[in-house]
Design a protein around this motif. Structure first.
Motif, PDB file in Angstrom:
ATOM      1  N   LYS A  20       0.904  -1.139  -0.159  1.00  0.00           N
ATOM      2  CA  LYS A  20       0.265  -0.046   0.031  1.00  0.00           C
ATOM      3  C   LYS A  20       0.703   1.361   0.131  1.00  0.00           C
ATOM      4  O   LYS A  20       0.304   2.372   0.313  1.00  0.00           O
ATOM      5  N   PHE A  21       2.064   1.003  -0.428  1.00  0.00           N
ATOM      6  CA  PHE A  21       3.135   2.311  -0.323  1.00  0.00           C
ATOM      7  C   PHE A  21       3.424   2.779  -1.969  1.00  0.00           C
ATOM      8  O   PHE A  21       4.208   1.983  -2.436  1.00  0.00           O
ATOM      9  N   LYS A  22       2.616   3.739  -2.246  1.00  0.00           N
ATOM     10  CA  LYS A  22       2.787   4.358  -3.426  1.00  0.00           C
ATOM     11  C   LYS A  22       3.920   5.118  -3.732  1.00  0.00           C
ATOM     12  O   LYS A  22       4.144   6.325  -2.583  1.00  0.00           O
ATOM     13  N   VAL A  23       4.602   5.029  -4.756  1.00  0.00           N
ATOM     14  CA  VAL A  23       5.684   5.950  -5.141  1.00  0.00           C
ATOM     15  C   VAL A  23       5.645   6.230  -6.396  1.00  0.00           C
ATOM     16  O   VAL A  23       5.531   5.522  -7.281  1.00  0.00           O
ATOM     17  N   GLY A  24       5.785   7.623  -6.735  1.00  0.00           N
ATOM     18  CA  GLY A  24       5.866   8.224  -7.896  1.00  0.00           C
ATOM     19  C   GLY A  24       7.350   8.877  -8.420  1.00  0.00           C
ATOM     20  O   GLY A  24       7.801   9.347  -7.512  1.00  0.00           O
ATOM     21  N   ALA A  25       7.750   8.559  -9.608  1.00  0.00           N
ATOM     22  CA  ALA A  25       9.113   9.182  -9.874  1.00  0.00           C
ATOM     23  C   ALA A  25       9.101   9.881 -11.409  1.00  0.00           C
ATOM     24  O   ALA A  25       8.262   9.441 -12.288  1.00  0.00           O
ATOM     25  N   ALA A  26       9.671  11.012 -11.398  1.00  0.00           N
ATOM     26  CA  ALA A  26       9.621  11.509 -13.002  1.00  0.00           C
ATOM     27  C   ALA A  26      11.239  11.953 -13.084  1.00  0.00           C
ATOM     28  O   ALA A  26      11.828  12.365 -12.032  1.00  0.00           O
ATOM     29  N   VAL A  27      11.647  11.789 -14.357  1.00  0.00           N
ATOM     30  CA  VAL A  27      13.002  12.232 -14.713  1.00  0.00           C
ATOM     31  C   VAL A  27      12.942  12.986 -16.027  1.00  0.00           C
ATOM     32  O   VAL A  27      11.915  12.836 -16.409  1.00  0.00           O
ATOM     33  N   ARG A  28      13.641  14.002 -16.040  1.00  0.00           N
ATOM     34  CA  ARG A  28      13.556  14.860 -17.189  1.00  0.00           C
ATOM     35  C   ARG A  28      15.007  14.307 -18.025  1.00  0.00           C
ATOM     36  O   ARG A  28      15.971  14.460 -17.498  1.00  0.00           O
ATOM     37  N   GLY A  29      14.650  14.073 -19.095  1.00  0.00           N
ATOM     38  CA  GLY A  29      15.677  13.640 -20.169  1.00  0.00           C
ATOM     39  C   GLY A  29      16.345  15.045 -20.665  1.00  0.00           C
ATOM     40  O   GLY A  29      15.895  16.020 -20.490  1.00  0.00           O
ATOM     41  N   ALA A  30      17.580  14.872 -21.423  1.00  0.00           N
ATOM     42  CA  ALA A  30      18.345  15.766 -21.831  1.00  0.00           C
ATOM     43  C   ALA A  30      17.358  16.641 -22.864  1.00  0.00           C
ATOM     44  O   ALA A  30      17.838  17.819 -23.106  1.00  0.00           O
ATOM     45  N   SER A  31      16.621  15.935 -23.587  1.00  0.00           N
ATOM     46  CA  SER A  31      15.735  16.756 -24.465  1.00  0.00           C
ATOM     47  C   SER A  31      14.761  17.657 -24.009  1.00  0.00           C
ATOM     48  O   SER A  31      14.013  18.662 -24.537  1.00  0.00           O
ATOM     49  N   GLY A  32      14.530  17.495 -22.625  1.00  0.00           N
ATOM     50  CA  GLY A  32      13.692  18.326 -21.822  1.00  0.00           C
ATOM     51  C   GLY A  32      12.306  17.472 -21.660  1.00  0.00           C
ATOM     52  O   GLY A  32      11.506  17.966 -20.647  1.00  0.00           O
ATOM     53  N   ALA A  33      12.114  16.381 -22.231  1.00  0.00           N
ATOM     54  CA  ALA A  33      10.920  15.606 -22.194  1.00  0.00           C
ATOM     55  C   ALA A  33      10.840  15.101 -20.659  1.00  0.00           C
ATOM     56  O   ALA A  33      12.138  14.658 -20.267  1.00  0.00           O
ATOM     57  N   ILE A  34       9.732  14.820 -20.029  1.00  0.00           N
ATOM     58  CA  ILE A  34       9.480  14.306 -18.827  1.00  0.00           C
ATOM     59  C   ILE A  34       9.074  12.578 -19.178  1.00  0.00           C
ATOM     60  O   ILE A  34       8.167  12.311 -19.778  1.00  0.00           O
TER      61      ILE A  34
END
Length: 131
Positions: A20-34
């Motif tokens: 029940k432990f939700k984790v979210g991650a986001a990375v920004r690539g060199a292009s600027g895209a998420i």
């Protein structure tokens, strides 16, 4: 949309029927895209996937191999750092000075870097003698 907003949004899609432990991650690539990832559990624990690993996989699947920024969010009392394996994965695609923002759903944040999360990292320089 900020990187943290993207991580917050994808966190809601986490598949966590056991912890029940939700984790979210986001990375920004060199292009600027998420690129986003959430943790995905499996009944054959620990065969799940961390949110950071999912975000990196999405980035690579999109054709990018360099990340320039990271955000991770979880419902925890303090900002939750990536596990050791994910720290090494982040180090594979980012630089020591790459910013990492760790956050809680209640609004606490901790700004750090990949280098601070993984000092003395194992990298390609260690393999220079391999032929």
């Amino acid at each position: 949309m900020t990187l943290l907003d993207a991580a917050r949004e994808v966190r809601e899609r986490a598949y966590v029927p056991y912890s029940k432990f939700k984790v979210g991650a986001a990375v920004r690539g060199a292009s600027g895209a998420i690129h986003r990832g959430c943790n995905v559990e499996n009944v054959a624990y620990p065969e799940g996937t961390c949110a950071e690993a999912g975000a990196i996989a999405a980035m690579v699947a999109a054709g990018e191999t360099e990340l320039i920024e990271v955000a991770v969010i979880a419902d925890a009392p303090a900002p939750c750092p990536p596990c050791g394996g994910c720290r090494q994965k982040l180090a594979e695609f980012g630089r020591p000075e790459t910013p990492v923002l760790l956050a809680t759903t209640s609004g606490l944040t901790l700004a750090t870097t990949i280098g601070e999360l993984l000092p003395g990292r194992f990298d390609v320089e260690h393999m220079s003698q391999v032929k």
